[in-house]
Design a protein around this motif. Sequence first.
Motif, short mmCIF file in Angstrom:
data_model
loop_
_atom_site.label_atom_id
_atom_site.label_comp_id
_atom_site.label_asym_id
_atom_site.label_seq_id
_atom_site.Cartn_x
_atom_site.Cartn_y
_atom_site.Cartn_z
N VAL A 160 -9.42 2.20 -5.83
CA VAL A 160 -9.78 1.01 -5.73
C VAL A 160 -9.00 -0.37 -5.08
CG1 VAL A 160 -11.55 -1.13 -6.28
CG2 VAL A 160 -12.04 1.08 -6.77
N ALA A 161 -7.61 -0.01 -5.79
CA ALA A 161 -6.41 -0.86 -5.07
C ALA A 161 -5.75 -0.38 -3.76
CB ALA A 161 -5.36 -0.71 -6.53
N ARG A 162 -6.30 0.60 -3.59
CA ARG A 162 -5.41 1.12 -2.49
C ARG A 162 -6.17 0.44 -1.62
NH1 ARG A 162 -3.45 7.03 -4.05
NH2 ARG A 162 -1.73 6.03 -5.46
N VAL A 163 -7.59 0.71 -1.68
CA VAL A 163 -8.65 0.75 -0.41
C VAL A 163 -8.12 -1.19 -0.43
CG1 VAL A 163 -10.61 0.45 -0.17
CG2 VAL A 163 -9.97 2.95 -0.51
N THR A 211 -0.89 -7.20 -7.45
CA THR A 211 -0.30 -7.89 -8.14
C THR A 211 0.03 -9.84 -7.09
OG1 THR A 211 -0.02 -7.12 -10.48
CG2 THR A 211 0.84 -9.01 -9.95
N TYR A 212 0.85 -8.62 -6.21
CA TYR A 212 1.58 -9.47 -5.52
C TYR A 212 0.82 -9.73 -4.27
CZ TYR A 212 5.84 -8.45 -7.47
OH TYR A 212 6.64 -7.87 -8.10
N LEU A 236 0.84 -1.23 0.04
CA LEU A 236 0.00 0.39 0.14
C LEU A 236 0.44 1.37 0.31
CD1 LEU A 236 -2.20 1.66 0.31
CD2 LEU A 236 -2.68 0.71 2.62
N ALA A 237 1.66 1.36 1.11
CA ALA A 237 2.86 2.12 1.08
C ALA A 237 3.53 2.21 -0.61
CB ALA A 237 3.47 1.94 2.43
N TYR A 238 3.50 1.41 -1.45
CA TYR A 238 4.40 1.62 -2.74
C TYR A 238 3.70 2.50 -3.53
CZ TYR A 238 9.06 -0.84 -2.94
OH TYR A 238 10.19 -0.76 -1.91
N ASP A 239 2.13 1.85 -3.50
CA ASP A 239 1.53 2.21 -3.98
C ASP A 239 0.80 3.68 -4.30
OD1 ASP A 239 1.23 -0.89 -5.98
OD2 ASP A 239 -0.84 -0.58 -5.50
N SER A 240 1.28 4.17 -2.88
CA SER A 240 0.64 5.39 -2.11
C SER A 240 1.81 6.21 -2.66
CB SER A 240 0.50 5.24 -0.56
OG SER A 240 -0.81 4.52 -0.93
N GLN A 241 3.06 5.76 -3.57
CA GLN A 241 4.62 7.03 -3.56
C GLN A 241 4.60 6.51 -4.94
OE1 GLN A 241 5.41 9.43 -1.41
NE2 GLN A 241 3.66 8.53 -0.35
#
Length: 199
Positions: free
Chosen positions: A180-183, A120-121, A68-73
């Motif tokens: 949606v992915a982050r949530v 994906t992971y 989530l941190a990766y996706d947020s950055q």
Amino acid sequence: MLSSISPLGERARSSRWWVTTAAYLLGSAAGGLALGAVASLLGALVPEGVRGSSWSLGFVALLLLVGLAYDSQRGRLDLPSWRRQVDEQWLTRYRGWVYGVGFGAQLGFGLVTIITSATTYAVVLLAALGGDLRVGLAIGATFGVVRALPSLLMAGVEDRAALHTVFGRVERWAKSARIVARVTLGVAAAALLAVAVGS
């Protein structure tokens, strides 16, 4: 891949868009099924008591939060991924259904193409954590089908203007898809933490 398989492009290659797209959807579903199956079978090698322990659940929740941190950055942090997505030469070398299945399977398997989100992971982690083939197949199939569904937006694209309209629509939806992915990552992590604390 969305731009490569369109009625406009398929007509230029003497292929039928609906055949290529159906093959693409089936290939992506099959790739997702394979990903879920492999992950769940590998997870099954770990004893159920270990997989279901509070520390295992907490560790997987932590990994989801890191994702989530990766996706947020996005833009500052990049996930481990492949540089090349597909071999575009397939489009001129093979029939539409062949590259449809091939590209779809690559997309559905997820780990062998460009990885744009930690989800994906997460699919791999959750299927492995379950350690049950049926659960892995369900997770993988959902992942594969959802990844390929945007290809249906190309239905009716007969000229460049319509193609650019679809691209604009996809760009407008991209922010919502990222949210949606982050949530999803956050909810999955919270659920695992709740189970870990309760066990």
